[in-house]
Scaffold this active site. Structure first.
Site, PDB file in Angstrom:
ATOM      1  N   GLY A 279      42.494 -13.988 -69.168  1.00  0.00           N
ATOM      2  CA  GLY A 279      42.011 -14.050 -70.549  1.00  0.00           C
ATOM      3  C   GLY A 279      40.834 -13.125 -70.770  1.00  0.00           C
TER       4      GLY A 279
ATOM      5  CD  GLU B 174      30.388 -14.504 -76.628  1.00  0.00           C
ATOM      6  OE1 GLU B 174      29.208 -14.634 -76.319  1.00  0.00           O
ATOM      7  OE2 GLU B 174      31.319 -14.521 -75.795  1.00  0.00           O
TER       8      GLU B 174
ATOM      9  CB  CYS C 271      27.678 -12.381 -68.968  1.00  0.00           C
ATOM     10  SG  CYS C 271      27.324 -12.702 -70.703  1.00  0.00           S
ATOM     11  CB  CYS C 272      23.371  -9.994 -70.909  1.00  0.00           C
ATOM     12  SG  CYS C 272      24.524 -10.366 -72.237  1.00  0.00           S
TER      13      CYS C 272
HETATM   14  O1  FUB Z   1      33.137 -14.862 -70.651  1.00  0.00           O
HETATM   15  C1  FUB Z   1      32.303 -14.177 -69.757  1.00  0.00           C
HETATM   16  C2  FUB Z   1      31.176 -13.513 -70.507  1.00  0.00           C
HETATM   17  O2  FUB Z   1      30.395 -14.499 -71.163  1.00  0.00           O
HETATM   18  C3  FUB Z   1      31.615 -12.598 -71.614  1.00  0.00           C
HETATM   19  O3  FUB Z   1      31.859 -11.295 -71.226  1.00  0.00           O
HETATM   20  C4  FUB Z   1      30.483 -12.687 -72.551  1.00  0.00           C
HETATM   21  O4  FUB Z   1      30.787 -12.227 -73.831  1.00  0.00           O
HETATM   22  C5  FUB Z   1      30.142 -14.158 -72.493  1.00  0.00           C
HETATM   23  O5  FUB Z   1      30.986 -14.878 -73.316  1.00  0.00           O
HETATM   24 ZN    ZN Z   2      26.690 -10.661 -71.661  1.00  0.00          ZN
END
Ligand code: FUB
Ligand code: ZN
Length: 626
Positions: free
Chosen positions: A186, A305, A389-390
């Site tokens: 997904g 998102e 994640c960032c």
């Molecule tokens: O689903 C994994 C990460 O978390 C996505 O890449 C981001 O957008 C956040 O939803």
């Molecule tokens: Zn992120």
């Protein structure tokens, strides 16, 4: 519908790896230093605090309770390790190397006999492996493991992590390879990661598996997986709504879309598949002509998102996730390598210098997940996130930014980005060194010096950035007038040691206006100088930034301020503002009574990517003008 672009010969460029590139400038080098010295340690502490290491220990000990974090928590650990690997490659650090090996040993213990590893499943639901490919991110986590392992192998030459990766990839191949069922994740990511694994190991199975995931995407397997009648299934969010070659618009979740297109570009680079290339070009056009922020970020909406409709680019509520700016950089870089056209690198450069780097504070320990283009003062950085994640995505990107700067083909050396430093390039069987001296992005003059053991004939291709409206060029003091081809000027000659190229990119302050269909930017300008987009902050300009008006005839000056943030470009000029103190009273007034547009104001703009590094307050990229 725009006309398809004429068929373009594949450039198939090869990136010069970041290990061969040394950045010694005043922009990226300090960021890399902070990344190495502060972000890495901070990230390891956060992984401890948020349970990412704990869950790996639980899985390693075969525990079935105590899980902490989100279901894709492993990916944050892997991305951090990938970032550490890049720093090790350029700055060997035995202590960090040992720490990394200890974590790899833990991952190895957690890995199951058959190669499976995913702590969320192992600890909380071992019987539900591969039951929900749509939502449960198993192959997404695997992809990040592959990328980290490849980086570690390239950085250290060790195979301890790579062995874990190939064991897991083997399991996926068995299950979803040519003799298995159809399966894709997904959240795209394994596609591009498998290509990296293939390149690092030479094992073609990983290429085949990636290609198979891409070819089948759009089979709508998530409908059956979730017992949704296919006629009621909307796979848009996952780009599972149509066969891969049929997409004409970028859609769905921004990070997923751009990661997927990165994988597609990798496959197309190998196969030359015209259908895939046309689709990639069409989606790139749609993205960059109608759905991207001036800062290079994508995905305006928090709801998915991701993407909405053409020209919908709100500022205050801009989502522009940091990972999405990273994702478009990955995609744009791959498009550059595929087609050798500077327009892709233009977008990568914009994202790098703006929407992406705004995601991390100058301390290297504070982050934005969401990057709005305006704030009323309530948007602040965080030390980490529940959904983290960032931050580790930034750590790996900043550490490896050198890999975006140069590439080569059989006869051409491309310079895509300008930064002081050197690159060692193996070219035509010879070792060359190219050195850049520049104050870019604060100044457009770039001196390039070639060093080679013996005279070497090649074509030096210099990118003329899309933002640049005027440039001049000289080789060994002699002026050269040559028009760019697909955004690159080509200097073909026999190069000898000491040969010098001087490129002068005119870098005035530009007032940028948006397409008339971007209703959120109507009546506004944004300030840009070179690749850098500027913003106003309350700390420099006082509150109520929406009240500031920039007259079209006021001169705006771009200069270097050595005292701000260790040295940064700023823009100043005379503007006007309406102050409540001079307001005649009441909520509404006839314009004739207000003295609008107000009193003089000395405007000071700083680079958007540096905002939120001082006292909190309002921020604004798009400014009223008249
Ligand atoms: O689903 C994994 C990460 O978390 C996505 O890449 C981001 O957008 C956040 O939803
Ligand atoms: Zn992120």
């Amino acid at each position: 519908m725009p006309k398809p672009e004429p068929a373009q010969a594949l450039a198939k460029l090869e990136a010069v790896p970041f290990t061969q590139v040394r950045i010694k400038d005043r922009f990226w080098a300090p960021r890399q230093e902070t990344n190495r010295k502060a972000t890495v340690e901070h990230s390891l502490q956060m992984l401890d605090k948020y349970g990412n290491l704990l869950v790996m220990q639980l899985a390693a000990a075969g525990k079935r309770e105590g899980f902490k974090g989100l279901l894709f928590t492993d990916s944050d650990l892997y991305k951090t390790l990938e970032g550490i690997a890049y720093t090790l490659a350029t700055h060997p650090d035995p202590k960090l190397d040992k720490r990394m090996d200890e974590i790899i040993a833990l991952i190895s213990t957690a890995q199951m006999e058959d190669g499976y590893i995913d702590t969320w499943f192992q600890v909380t639901r071992p019987d539900q492996r591969f039951k929900n490919l749509r939502d449960w991110h198993e192959m997404y986590c695997a992809g990040h493991l592959f990328e980290a392992a490849v980086a570690h192998h390239q950085a250290t030459g060790k195979t301890n992590f790579l062995d874990i990766a190939t064991k897991l990839a083997g399991l996926l191949y068995e299950r979803y390879g040519p003799d298995g069922e159809v399966g894709y994740c997904g959240h795209p990511e394994p596609e591009l990661a498998l290509i990296r694994l293939w390149k690092a190991t030479g094992d073609k199975r990983w290429f085949t598996l990636s290609q198979r995931m891409i070819e089948h995407r759009g089979d709508k397997i998530f409908a059956a997986e979730h017992k949704t009648p296919v006629e009621r299934y909307d796979g848009t969010y996952w780009l599972d709504d149509m066969p891969i070659r049929e997409h004409t618009e970028i859609k769905g979740h921004a990070v997923r879309a751009a990661y997927l297109m990165s994988g597609v570009a990798d496959i197309a680079r190998e196969t030359g598949d015209a259908g895939l290339i046309e689709m990639l070009q069409q989606l790139w056009r749609n993205t960059t002509q109608k759905r991207i922020y001036i800062t290079g970020g994508i995905g305006p909406s928090a709801a998915n998102e991701g993407f909405t409709v053409d020209y919908d680019l709100p500022n205050l509520t801009a989502y522009q996730e940091t990972c999405a700016s990273i994702a478009i950089s990955l995609w744009g870089h791959r498009m550059t390598l595929l087609l050798g056209d500077a327009k892709y690198m233009d977008v990568v450069e914009t994202a790098l210098y703006n929407g992406l780097l705004s995601g991390i504070g100058l301390d290297g320990k504070s982050f934005f997940y969401v990057n709005p283009l305006a704030s009323e003062g309530s948007h602040h950085r965080s030390e980490w996130f529940e959904c983290a994640c960032c931050p580790p995505n930034l750590a790996r990107l900043v550490a490896s930014v050198g890999s975006y700067m140069y590439s080569k083909s059989a006869d051409t050396l491309y310079v895509h980005l300008y930064n002081s430093g050197q690159a060692h390039v193996e070219f035509g069987g010879r070792d060359l060194q190219i050195e850049q001296q520049t104050e870019y992005p604060w100044d457009g003059k770039v001196n390039l010096t070639i060093s080679a053991d013996s005279p070497t004939a090649f074509d030096l291709a210099l990118r003329i950035p899309g933002w640049c409206r005027d440039f001049s060029l000289s080789v060994n003091g002699e002026s050269v007038t040559t028009a760019p081809v697909r955004g690159y000027v080509h200097l073909q000659r026999e190069w000898s040691s000491g040969d010098q190229v001087v490129l002068n990119l005119a870098m005035p302050v530009e007032r940028i206006v948006a397409h008339p269909d971007v209703r959120q930017d109507a009546g506004c300008i944004a300030l840009q100088r070179g690749p850098v987009v500027y913003c106003l902050e309350e700390v420099d300009n006082g509150p109520r930034l929406a009240n500031i008006v920039v007259p079209d005839d006021t001169p705006l000056t771009g200069k270097f301020d050595p005292d701000l943030f260790g040295g940064v470009g700023v823009i100043t000029g005379n503007a006007l503002r309406v102050e409540p103190e001079s307001w005649p009273g009441g909520l509404y007034q006839p314009l004739a009574t207000t003295g609008y547009p107000g009193t003089p104001h000395t405007l000071k703009a700083i680079p958007y990517c540096f905002w939120a590094n001082r006292e909190p307050g309002e921020m604004r990229v798009w400014l009223r003008h008249e």
